[in-house]
Scaffold this active site. Structure first.
Site, PDB file in Angstrom:
ATOM      1  N   ASP A   1       0.845  -1.181   0.000  1.00 32.94           N
ATOM      2  CA  ASP A   1       0.000   0.000   0.000  1.00 32.94           C
ATOM      3  C   ASP A   1       0.886   1.239   0.000  1.00 32.94           C
ATOM      4  OD1 ASP A   1       0.940   0.152   2.599  1.00 32.94           O
ATOM      5  OD2 ASP A   1      -0.972  -0.370   3.515  1.00 32.94           O
ATOM      6  N   SER A   2       0.286   2.400  -0.154  1.00 35.19           N
ATOM      7  CA  SER A   2       1.077   3.623  -0.306  1.00 35.19           C
ATOM      8  C   SER A   2       1.630   4.138   1.013  1.00 35.19           C
ATOM      9  CB  SER A   2       0.217   4.721  -0.933  1.00 35.19           C
ATOM     10  OG  SER A   2      -0.756   5.185  -0.005  1.00 35.19           O
ATOM     11  N   GLY A   3       1.038   3.693   2.126  1.00 36.56           N
ATOM     12  CA  GLY A   3       1.390   4.253   3.422  1.00 36.56           C
ATOM     13  C   GLY A   3       0.589   5.485   3.770  1.00 36.56           C
ATOM     14  N   GLY A   4      -0.283   5.925   2.852  1.00 41.40           N
ATOM     15  CA  GLY A   4      -1.067   7.125   3.094  1.00 41.40           C
ATOM     16  C   GLY A   4      -1.953   7.025   4.315  1.00 41.40           C
ATOM     17  N   PHE A   5      -2.563   5.870   4.535  1.00 37.46           N
ATOM     18  CA  PHE A   5      -3.438   5.701   5.701  1.00 37.46           C
ATOM     19  C   PHE A   5      -2.648   5.910   6.988  1.00 37.46           C
ATOM     20  CE2 PHE A   5      -5.424   3.195   9.050  1.00 37.46           C
ATOM     21  CZ  PHE A   5      -6.745   3.603   8.971  1.00 37.46           C
TER      22      PHE A   5
ATOM     23  N   ASP B   1      -2.589   8.628  -1.545  1.00 35.51           N
ATOM     24  CA  ASP B   1      -3.914   9.224  -1.462  1.00 35.51           C
ATOM     25  C   ASP B   1      -4.172   9.746  -0.062  1.00 35.51           C
ATOM     26  OD1 ASP B   1      -4.015   6.639  -0.314  1.00 35.51           O
ATOM     27  OD2 ASP B   1      -6.188   6.598  -0.521  1.00 35.51           O
TER      28      ASP B   1
ATOM     29  N   GLN C   1     -11.565   7.277  -3.831  1.00 33.75           N
ATOM     30  CA  GLN C   1     -11.968   7.829  -2.546  1.00 33.75           C
ATOM     31  C   GLN C   1     -13.352   8.463  -2.680  1.00 33.75           C
ATOM     32  OE1 GLN C   1     -10.880   7.525   0.412  1.00 33.75           O
ATOM     33  NE2 GLN C   1      -8.782   6.774   0.204  1.00 33.75           N
TER      34      GLN C   1
ATOM     35  N   GLY D   1     -10.986   4.240   2.010  1.00 40.67           N
ATOM     36  CA  GLY D   1     -11.892   5.074   2.787  1.00 40.67           C
ATOM     37  C   GLY D   1     -13.123   4.382   3.313  1.00 40.67           C
TER      38      GLY D   1
ATOM     39  N   ASP E   1      -7.903  -7.158   1.987  1.00 42.87           N
ATOM     40  CA  ASP E   1      -6.801  -7.335   2.933  1.00 42.87           C
ATOM     41  C   ASP E   1      -7.224  -6.788   4.274  1.00 42.87           C
ATOM     42  OD1 ASP E   1      -4.927  -4.734   3.839  1.00 42.87           O
ATOM     43  OD2 ASP E   1      -6.331  -4.346   2.204  1.00 42.87           O
TER      44      ASP E   1
ATOM     45  N   CYS F   1      -7.963 -26.675   8.428  1.00 42.84           N
ATOM     46  CA  CYS F   1      -6.635 -26.064   8.525  1.00 42.84           C
ATOM     47  C   CYS F   1      -5.686 -26.975   9.296  1.00 42.84           C
ATOM     48  CB  CYS F   1      -6.724 -24.686   9.189  1.00 42.84           C
ATOM     49  SG  CYS F   1      -6.826 -24.711  10.996  1.00 42.84           S
TER      50      CYS F   1
ATOM     51  N   CYS G   1      -6.588 -27.274  13.093  1.00 35.80           N
ATOM     52  CA  CYS G   1      -7.791 -28.029  13.452  1.00 35.80           C
ATOM     53  C   CYS G   1      -7.678 -29.511  13.123  1.00 35.80           C
ATOM     54  CB  CYS G   1      -9.005 -27.425  12.745  1.00 35.80           C
ATOM     55  SG  CYS G   1      -9.460 -25.788  13.352  1.00 35.80           S
TER      56      CYS G   1
ATOM     57  N   HIS H   1      -4.869 -20.498  11.869  1.00 39.25           N
ATOM     58  CA  HIS H   1      -6.275 -20.862  11.700  1.00 39.25           C
ATOM     59  C   HIS H   1      -7.078 -19.716  11.087  1.00 39.25           C
ATOM     60  CE1 HIS H   1     -10.356 -22.227  12.623  1.00 39.25           C
ATOM     61  NE2 HIS H   1     -10.544 -21.027  13.164  1.00 39.25           N
TER      62      HIS H   1
END
Length: 379
Positions: free
Chosen positions: A96-100, A151, A193, A221, A272, A312, A315, A342
């Site tokens: 990701d851009s790291g903007g968040f 962004d 956005q 967003g 994600d 999994c 389990c 899991h």
């Protein structure tokens, strides 16, 4: 710019919903969609080896541009051969851009048309200035298969004027990111956005379509404080009716099971979230019964697996709820590891089954069945 390394093939579309199944082709392998992407923020999915992630069925991982730009630094990652070699994950990677993360610094952020100045309060406290061009340079040094434009992500609630400004700024930055991005073996996704305002979302999408031939689109967003009903009021028509059919659609930062099921119903291809590993570190497991808090005393004498319907490695290998309860209560790291394995598998398998239903033309029935189960209450 065209992206000859990247193509997206739609192989099935559900007749009663907007769900579709596809294959995203990347230099490091094919990604079947719909897909959940585990998050390895600092070039590692916490507690799990790349080989374990592969065995769980992981097809693509995330890493975070902001965090990696601070430690160990993009120069070092580039020196070590790029992110794939650095973390020894040789499948596809998205950064990701790291903007968040930048905008989460609140009062320590200053915006202008040129870029953003922020204080890295979670590292050494210095001030950093990023332009879209700086952001693209870092992304290309890291070398992921898919990167995101810089962004501005407004939270919720927010005044319409603030969200409108974020759309304008993100649109201007998208143009500059598109112009600055030069790696042909790396796909740059634009980000739509607009908060909860469908008209602003469409304005953002229209600008992205005008400024370049992005090979895919992120939808940012959402999951920033709103309830799920509010989110789907604008997300459902945006994804199902307006976004380009031939491009993959990535709903950023969303990862609880029911939102994934309904996101696919709207036409989302990629998801994600840190939720499966973060909740695991808190002692919590996804299950067909709904979310389980393994700290609870009711598991002290429980001989059963985490989820009797799950296949999994946790389990199916004899680990009991009683044992994992013990590990969680004693804060043993193996407890977090087992729960992370899991939880990641649970979401990967959910998307695998969703894909099968789409290909069979029965995804509408799949959604109705899911909504009738106790697991669906996990919003």
């Amino acid at each position: 710019m065209t992206e000859p390394w990247f193509t997206y093939d739609i192989i099935a579309e559900d007749p009663s919903t907007h769900a579709r199944a596809g294959v995203l082709h990347t230099p490091h392998g094919d990604v079947p969609t719909p897909i959940f992407m585990p998050v390895g923020t600092k070039a590692t999915v916490k507690g799990l080896l790349p080989s374990q992630l592969k065995d769980l069925g992981t097809k693509i991982l995330l890493a975070n541009t902001y965090h990696l730009s601070q430690r160990p630094g993009a120069d070092l990652v580039e020196e070590m051969g790029g992110l794939h070699e650095f973390m020894q994950w040789h499948g596809p990677i998205l950064t990701d851009s790291g903007g968040f993360q930048v905008f989460s610094h609140g009062d320590f952020v200053k915006l202008d048309d040129d870029g953003v100045t922020f204080r890295v309060v979670d590292y050494d406290g210095r001030y950093v200035h990023w332009t879209p061009e700086d952001n693209m340079h870092i992304a290309q040094q890291l070398g992921a298969d898919i990167v995101m434009q810089l962004d501005q992500c407004p939270g919720y609630p927010a005044q319409r004027s603030f969200v409108e400004r974020a759309v304008e700024l993100s649109s201007m930055w998208a143009e500059r990111c598109y112009a600055a991005h030069t790696r042909e073996d790396q796909a740059l996704f634009g980000i739509v956005q607009g908060g909860m305002h469908l008209d602003l979302r469409l304005r953002s999408l229209h600008h992205l379509e005008e400024c370049g031939d992005f090979p895919g689109y992120g939808i940012g967003g959402y999951s920033v404080g709103e309830d799920h009903e509010t989110m789907f009021e604008s997300l459902a028509p945006l994804a199902g009716e307006y976004m380009p059919r031939e491009k993959p659609r990535y709903l950023m930062g969303v990862g609880n099971p029911t939102t994934l099921v309904h996101g696919v119903e709207c036409g989302i291809d990629m998801f994600d979230c840190v939720l499966p590993t973060r909740t695991a570190r808190m002692g919590t497991a996804f299950s067909s019964e709904g979310r389980l808090n393994l700290k609870n005393a009711r598991f002290i004498h429980d001989h059963g697996p985490l989820d009797g319907q799950c296949t999994c490695p946790v389990c199916t290998s004899g680990y009991t709820r009683a044992y994992i309860h013990h590990l969680v209560r004693q804060k043993e790291m193996v407890g977090s590891i087992l729960l992370s394995m899991h939880n990641i598998y649970f979401l990967l398998d959910l998307m695998r089954r969703a894909r099968e239903a789409i290909i069979a033309g029965t995804y509408g029935e799949f959604v109705r069945t899911w909504d009738s189960l106790p697991a669906s209450q996990d919003w």
